[in-house]
Motif scaffolding. Structure first.
Motif, PDB file in Angstrom:
ATOM      1  N   VAL A 259       0.835  -1.206   0.000  1.00  0.00           N
ATOM      2  CA  VAL A 259       0.000   0.000   0.000  1.00  0.00           C
ATOM      3  C   VAL A 259       0.871   1.257   0.000  1.00  0.00           C
ATOM      4  N   VAL A 260       1.865   1.301   0.882  1.00  0.00           N
ATOM      5  CA  VAL A 260       2.632   2.553   0.989  1.00  0.00           C
ATOM      6  C   VAL A 260       3.614   2.737  -0.163  1.00  0.00           C
ATOM      7  N   THR A 261       4.209   1.671  -0.604  1.00  0.00           N
ATOM      8  CA  THR A 261       5.127   1.793  -1.750  1.00  0.00           C
ATOM      9  C   THR A 261       4.782   0.705  -2.757  1.00  0.00           C
ATOM     10  N   PRO A 262       3.697   0.878  -3.494  1.00  0.00           N
ATOM     11  CA  PRO A 262       3.281  -0.182  -4.422  1.00  0.00           C
ATOM     12  C   PRO A 262       4.346  -0.473  -5.475  1.00  0.00           C
ATOM     13  N   LEU A 263       4.323  -1.706  -5.937  1.00  0.00           N
ATOM     14  CA  LEU A 263       5.256  -2.083  -6.997  1.00  0.00           C
ATOM     15  C   LEU A 263       4.927  -1.287  -8.249  1.00  0.00           C
ATOM     16  N   PRO A 264       5.934  -1.018  -9.085  1.00  0.00           N
ATOM     17  CA  PRO A 264       5.643  -0.380 -10.375  1.00  0.00           C
ATOM     18  C   PRO A 264       4.684  -1.263 -11.185  1.00  0.00           C
ATOM     19  N   PHE A 265       3.913  -0.628 -12.044  1.00  0.00           N
ATOM     20  CA  PHE A 265       2.914  -1.372 -12.817  1.00  0.00           C
ATOM     21  C   PHE A 265       3.542  -2.514 -13.612  1.00  0.00           C
ATOM     22  N   ASP A 266       4.717  -2.269 -14.155  1.00  0.00           N
ATOM     23  CA  ASP A 266       5.372  -3.312 -14.959  1.00  0.00           C
ATOM     24  C   ASP A 266       5.641  -4.547 -14.106  1.00  0.00           C
ATOM     25  N   ASP A 267       6.070  -4.321 -12.872  1.00  0.00           N
ATOM     26  CA  ASP A 267       6.369  -5.456 -11.982  1.00  0.00           C
ATOM     27  C   ASP A 267       5.087  -6.181 -11.585  1.00  0.00           C
ATOM     28  N   ILE A 268       4.036  -5.398 -11.317  1.00  0.00           N
ATOM     29  CA  ILE A 268       2.764  -6.015 -10.932  1.00  0.00           C
ATOM     30  C   ILE A 268       2.280  -6.941 -12.045  1.00  0.00           C
ATOM     31  N   GLU A 269       2.435  -6.483 -13.277  1.00  0.00           N
ATOM     32  CA  GLU A 269       1.969  -7.271 -14.431  1.00  0.00           C
ATOM     33  C   GLU A 269       2.595  -8.663 -14.471  1.00  0.00           C
ATOM     34  N   GLU A 275      -3.834  -9.363  -9.851  1.00  0.00           N
ATOM     35  CA  GLU A 275      -5.195  -8.845  -9.695  1.00  0.00           C
ATOM     36  C   GLU A 275      -5.352  -8.176  -8.324  1.00  0.00           C
ATOM     37  N   GLN A 276      -4.858  -8.860  -7.304  1.00  0.00           N
ATOM     38  CA  GLN A 276      -4.953  -8.301  -5.958  1.00  0.00           C
ATOM     39  C   GLN A 276      -4.102  -7.024  -5.835  1.00  0.00           C
ATOM     40  N   LEU A 277      -2.869  -7.119  -6.338  1.00  0.00           N
ATOM     41  CA  LEU A 277      -1.947  -5.996  -6.146  1.00  0.00           C
ATOM     42  C   LEU A 277      -2.425  -4.750  -6.881  1.00  0.00           C
ATOM     43  N   LEU A 278      -2.969  -4.958  -8.073  1.00  0.00           N
ATOM     44  CA  LEU A 278      -3.476  -3.821  -8.825  1.00  0.00           C
ATOM     45  C   LEU A 278      -4.704  -3.224  -8.128  1.00  0.00           C
ATOM     46  N   ALA A 279      -5.578  -4.104  -7.660  1.00  0.00           N
ATOM     47  CA  ALA A 279      -6.800  -3.625  -6.996  1.00  0.00           C
ATOM     48  C   ALA A 279      -6.458  -2.828  -5.752  1.00  0.00           C
ATOM     49  N   LEU A 280      -5.505  -3.320  -4.973  1.00  0.00           N
ATOM     50  CA  LEU A 280      -5.212  -2.587  -3.738  1.00  0.00           C
ATOM     51  C   LEU A 280      -4.449  -1.310  -4.041  1.00  0.00           C
ATOM     52  N   ARG A 281      -3.626  -1.360  -5.093  1.00  0.00           N
ATOM     53  CA  ARG A 281      -2.910  -0.131  -5.453  1.00  0.00           C
ATOM     54  C   ARG A 281      -3.890   0.959  -5.870  1.00  0.00           C
ATOM     55  N   GLN A 282      -4.870   0.576  -6.681  1.00  0.00           N
ATOM     56  CA  GLN A 282      -5.777   1.617  -7.157  1.00  0.00           C
ATOM     57  C   GLN A 282      -6.781   2.045  -6.097  1.00  0.00           C
ATOM     58  N   SER A 283      -7.204   1.112  -5.262  1.00  0.00           N
ATOM     59  CA  SER A 283      -8.176   1.493  -4.232  1.00  0.00           C
ATOM     60  C   SER A 283      -7.540   2.334  -3.134  1.00  0.00           C
ATOM     61  N   LEU A 284      -6.257   2.137  -2.918  1.00  0.00           N
ATOM     62  CA  LEU A 284      -5.597   2.869  -1.842  1.00  0.00           C
ATOM     63  C   LEU A 284      -4.517   3.802  -2.386  1.00  0.00           C
ATOM     64  N   ALA A 285      -4.751   4.308  -3.595  1.00  0.00           N
ATOM     65  CA  ALA A 285      -3.752   5.185  -4.220  1.00  0.00           C
ATOM     66  C   ALA A 285      -3.449   6.397  -3.341  1.00  0.00           C
ATOM     67  N   HIS A 286      -4.423   6.812  -2.565  1.00  0.00           N
ATOM     68  CA  HIS A 286      -4.208   8.013  -1.759  1.00  0.00           C
ATOM     69  C   HIS A 286      -3.473   7.724  -0.458  1.00  0.00           C
ATOM     70  N   LEU A 287      -3.186   6.465  -0.213  1.00  0.00           N
ATOM     71  CA  LEU A 287      -2.370   6.145   0.964  1.00  0.00           C
ATOM     72  C   LEU A 287      -0.933   5.823   0.585  1.00  0.00           C
ATOM     73  N   GLU A 288      -0.645   5.871  -0.695  1.00  0.00           N
ATOM     74  CA  GLU A 288       0.736   5.679  -1.132  1.00  0.00           C
ATOM     75  C   GLU A 288       1.590   6.788  -0.520  1.00  0.00           C
ATOM     76  N   ILE A 289       2.847   6.462  -0.235  1.00  0.00           N
ATOM     77  CA  ILE A 289       3.751   7.516   0.235  1.00  0.00           C
ATOM     78  C   ILE A 289       4.774   7.781  -0.851  1.00  0.00           C
ATOM     79  N   ASN A 290       5.375   8.917  -0.780  1.00  0.00           N
ATOM     80  CA  ASN A 290       6.430   9.261  -1.713  1.00  0.00           C
ATOM     81  C   ASN A 290       7.444  10.062  -0.929  1.00  0.00           C
TER      82      ASN A 290
END
Lengths: 368, 547
Positions: A259-269, A275-290
């Motif tokens: 959630v805080v540092t999601p994998l890059p899209f290429d890695d998720i693919e 499916e899970q990783l993409l769903a959680l990345r997009q649903s919790l995009a606002h909890l990502e940290i940078n």
């Protein structure tokens, strides 16, 4: 830059160890405060592990106000510990008049209640106390939870240690998990609440860094839970996300990292669980940290862990002996309290892992 | 001497006057041949010359017939100022000149008895754009080091599709502490944050549309950039519908339903799902005015694709069968979701309006989770033909409205659940990366753009009333016409190359903006990164005022 440290041991450890851990790292922080959260308490608290302890710093009026509220809610005090202080002249500390650690029994009608209900009650009580004491800064309520005490103060950490007589080890005030940090907030106002570690419902988090997605996190978290308040520091967001992912969503700790540092899209693919990783990345995009960060966290079951930002822009190292594991920003601090350890087994976590230490002091490295 | 006829149209009544230098003209005829509007013609002028040949002055006169180029004095064939004559003239003998004293808006209405129509450009305001009053002012220094645009990796994708709140994700935890998916979720596609906005085949020439499609395919297949193109309302060539490149196309349906007969019939033969479906309710450049394809542009292939006769094609300003948001959600979204078996995200495009937030709120609260994107289109863009009064006097700027929608979502804890896509004059100054970046900081997940794509292709129109003849089918550069001779002026490969190159440049510029604020993923909602020296703008957008 902050320096953070955490000790987890199979023996009870005195806070002097935490002070020592942070002392040699002081060139890296500005000696503007000291804060620590202790879990799994020993000493005078050992027999009260199942009952919540209130940790607060307050004025006399604040103390009365808080006790009235607790009394009114039906909590009965079973133990109180007021740390002895040594107010020598010349100490750099902005001390509050009272430091209170009070252990309470639950209100009668809650004693046989569900654990979940009790936990929500404790949170509500802390929020209520905090709100009541906020006016005129009559007090600061840090934690109200079983087997946890919190201390936060503004000043030079060495002087704060002297003031509270924490340099001298004893067996009265100890814990098996201690997290500590020696810097007041630098980005925002200096208020006691802004010093990490932050605590909520058994979860503790502290961080070294800068969360450039602070605003995004805050805007999202404000609506997620009644307990996500304050936001005096950008690092509070790490705690709330931890609490949300692990307690509210009931996802395993490993997914906190996703959630805080999601994998890059290429890695998720390329992943089987894309499916899970993409769903959680997009649903919790606002909890990502940078931005650059190292996080240390403690779970309600006393599991301790650390992880970093996705580019590994802040340091952290883990040193260990048979009975103790220490996580710290700099290795010099670990050298001070574990001088005889085998430093070749030190772990320097990378940007795509969580390192977790369970209650058997087993160190697990979970690759994201 | 002729009697003066006050009501006669003269070049001085027109918005542009032709400046012609007979002494430089070689009479090659290129300008007349090239002028698609027939605004200039070859004429013969009777010239009188007085001369004296003897030793003493002995003035004599001689009349001669001189071939010249002249502006046509006809309101049907007025000069649009496109400058093609100047472009083709080998001797710089001719050029259009803006006429400050034009009576065009009045005489056109008087003579035609009909509203003025023109291509989609807004000519009214010329003040500084809001986006140009914003700067990215939160630069990482010291404690949060800037990233390196060249060295670090960046994750620059935006969602298209309905995103579930985390607490409703159908997850369970298995015995190995892994999350497992227990139920289906709405489809979400992660695409490049700049969608090439909906320009129909019909509005555009087939070569222009093909060039855009080629550029999109190239960006995807060769450059690794998942750029998507929206078809516009007007169908898609069947060959493309049945090809693998359909996956890069967002199919649009609007109130005219043009082209959907073919799309529906091609469904059994599709080898790929389309990238998405976009239901167009309105467009920002001419809200309240539906699409308008004049008969002149309804060429044979357009008739075939759309299944219509050669006639003016009007998309009504509203969907005749839909009377409420609930209804639109249930009927339209559900039917399109179902048509592609819930594998393709379905989004909506509406014109920015004082009521946008209400519409957005209704959609974001829909319990069926089937609206997969809110494409909000503001004034200041536009490519299509419309009534001038709509273009000039209706519409709503995009910047504050996008911000309002994002803040409405944030206030409800629903940000990100329906991705926000914004358009309307973005990239107007040629710098789309900066505009898009600022819109993202204000809450957009991505942007879409149309007009800028035309400019990449060589469109000579501008916001000062130059050309703007997209409605006539006489586009002098072959972009918005179906006239074979004009269409062939457009070099398909060069246009595709220009678009590809622009996207590559823009991609670099995105990174150059993300790096200093210390972000490796898109800065959606990072309004803290923006500052403004304009107090009113800062207050309205809830960003930091600086001076």
């Amino acid at each position: 830059m902050c320096r953070i440290g955490a000790i987890k041991s199979s023996n009870y450890v005195h806070p002097s160890q935490a002070l020592k851990l942070m002392e040699s790292q002081q060139k890296g922080h500005d000696n503007s405060g000291f804060a620590m959260v202790m879990h799994d308490l020993g000493g005078i608290f050992e027999n009260y592990k199942h009952l919540p302890t209130l940790s607060m710093a307050c004025t006399d009026e604040g103390l009365k106000l808080a006790e009235d509220i607790m009394h009114e809610a039906g909590f009965q005090r079973v133990m109180q510990w007021v740390p002895e202080t040594d107010p020598q002249p010349g100490l750099d500390i902005h001390a509050m008049p009272n430091y209170v650690f009070e252990t309470f029994d639950y209100p009668r009608y809650f004693r046989n209640g569900e654990q979940q209900e009790k936990e929500e009650l404790l949170l509500d009580m802390r929020l209520k106390l905090r709100k009541a004491l906020e006016e005129n800064e009559q007090g600061f309520v840090y934690s109200f939870w079983p087997d946890v005490v919190t201390l936060k103060e503004i000043g030079d950490p060495r002087d704060i240690g002297t003031y509270f007589k924490l340099w001298t080890p004893d067996d009265k005030f100890t814990a098996k998990v201690i997290t500590a940090q020696c810097r007041q907030n630098t980005n925002y106002d200096i208020v006691r609440y802004a010093a990490h570690p932050f605590f909520m419902q058994g979860y503790t988090a502290l961080a070294n860094g800068e969360n450039t997605f602070y605003l995004k996190n805050v805007e999202a978290q404000r609506k997620l839970h009644r307990g996500y308040i304050g936001f005096e520091s950008d690092s509070q967001c790490f705690l709330y996300t931890l609490h949300y992912v692990h307690r509210e969503l009931r996802w395993p700790l490993r997914y906190y990292k996703h959630v805080v540092t999601p994998l890059p899209f290429d890695d998720i693919e390329r992943r089987e669980d894309k499916e899970q990783l993409l769903a959680l990345r997009q649903s919790l995009a606002h909890l990502e940290i940078n931005g650059p960060n190292t996080i240390i966290g403690v779970l309600p079951d006393f599991t301790m862990f650390t992880c970093c930002d996705a580019k590994k822009l802040r340091p952290v190292v883990i040193g260990r002996t048979d009975d103790t594991v220490v996580i710290s920003s700099e290795v010099c601090g670990i050298n001070d309290i574990l001088p005889d350890r085998d430093w070749e087994t030190d772990i320097y976590p990378h940007e795509r892992e969580i390192v977790a230490i369970d209650n058997n002091l087993e160190v697990q490295r979970w690759r994201q | 001497m002729e009697t003066m006829r006050v009501q006669s149209v003269t070049p001085n009544d027109m918005p542009w006057k032709i400046k012609y230098d007979a002494s430089r003209c070689t009479l090659c005829g290129s300008c007349v041949a090239a002028c698609s509007f027939r605004a200039i013609e070859c004429k013969v002028e009777r010239r009188r010359m007085v001369f004296s040949e003897g030793e003493l002055p002995d003035p004599q006169q001689r009349f001669s017939a001189v071939p010249v180029i002249r502006q046509v004095k006809d309101i049907q064939h007025y000069c649009r100022g496109c400058g093609i004559c100047e472009k083709v003239c080998p001797n710089d003998a001719i050029s259009p000149e803006r006429n400050q004293d034009t009576r065009h808006p009045i005489i056109t209405r008087c003579l035609g008895g009909d509203s003025i129509k023109r291509g989609g450009r807004k000519n009214l305001e010329s003040s500084v754009r809001t986006l140009d009053k914003l700067r990215i002012g939160r630069i990482s220094q010291m404690t949060d080091p800037s990233l390196d645009a060249q060295r670090h990796s960046f994750d620059m994708l935006a969602p298209f599709g309905r995103i579930l709140p985390a607490e409703t994700l159908p997850f369970s935890v298995d015995n190995n502490d892994n999350l497992q998916v227990e139920d289906s979720m709405p489809p979400v596609r992660w695409i490049y944050p700049v969608v090439i906005g909906d320009m129909s085949i019909g509005a555009l020439s087939w070569r222009m549309w093909e060039a855009v499609a080629m550029a999109v395919a190239y960006l995807n297949e060769e450059c690794g950039m998942p750029v998507r193109m929206c078809s516009g309302e007007g169908g898609v060539p069947v060959r493309l519908l049945k090809s693998k490149y359909l996956k890069y196309m967002i199919l649009q349906i609007a109130s005219g339903h043009f082209g959907w007969n073919r799309i529906a019939k091609a469904m059994p033969y599709m080898v790929e799902d389309p990238a998405g479906i976009l239901i167009k309710i309105g467009q920002g450049a001419k809200p309240g005015d539906g699409g308008l394809l004049q008969a002149g542009k309804v060429a044979e292939h357009i008739q075939a694709i759309r299944g219509v006769p050669k006639a003016d094609l009007l998309s009504p300003p509203n969907h005749q069968g839909l009377y409420s948001i609930e209804e639109s959600v249930q009927k339209m979204f559900l039917s399109f979701n179902a048509a592609f078996k819930f594998r393709v995200p379905v989004a909506i495009k509406v014109a920015a309006s004082a009521t946008s937030v209400s519409v957005f709120n209704n959609l974001v609260r829909d319990p069926y989770n089937i609206v997969g994107g809110f494409f909000l289109d503001g004034i200041d863009g536009g490519t299509g033909a419309a009534h001038e009064v709509s273009l000039d006097h209706t519409g709503h700027p995009i910047v504050s409205k996008l911000r309002d929608c994002y803040q409405a979502a944030t206030a409800q804890g629903r940000q990100g659940q329906i991705p926000l896509w914004a358009a309307g004059g973005l990239g107007k100054t040629g710098d789309l990366a900066a505009d898009a970046f600022k819109m993202m900081c204000l809450g957009a997940n991505g942007v879409f753009t149309g007009k800028l794509i035309l400019q990449m292709a060589g469109c000579v129109g501008n916001d000062m009333g130059r050309c703007n003849a997209c409605n006539t089918g006489l586009c002098p550069v072959g972009i918005t016409t179906q006239e074979s001779a004009l269409v062939h002026r457009l070099d398909v490969d060069r246009v595709a190359q220009n678009i590809v190159n622009y996207f590559l440049a823009m991609d670099t510029e995105f990174k150059k903006l993300m790096a200093p604020i210390g972000n490796s993923s898109l800065p959606v909602g990072r309004s803290d990164a923006l500052i403004s020296t304009d107090r009113a703008v800062a207050d309205r957008l809830d960003i930091q005022y600086v001076c």
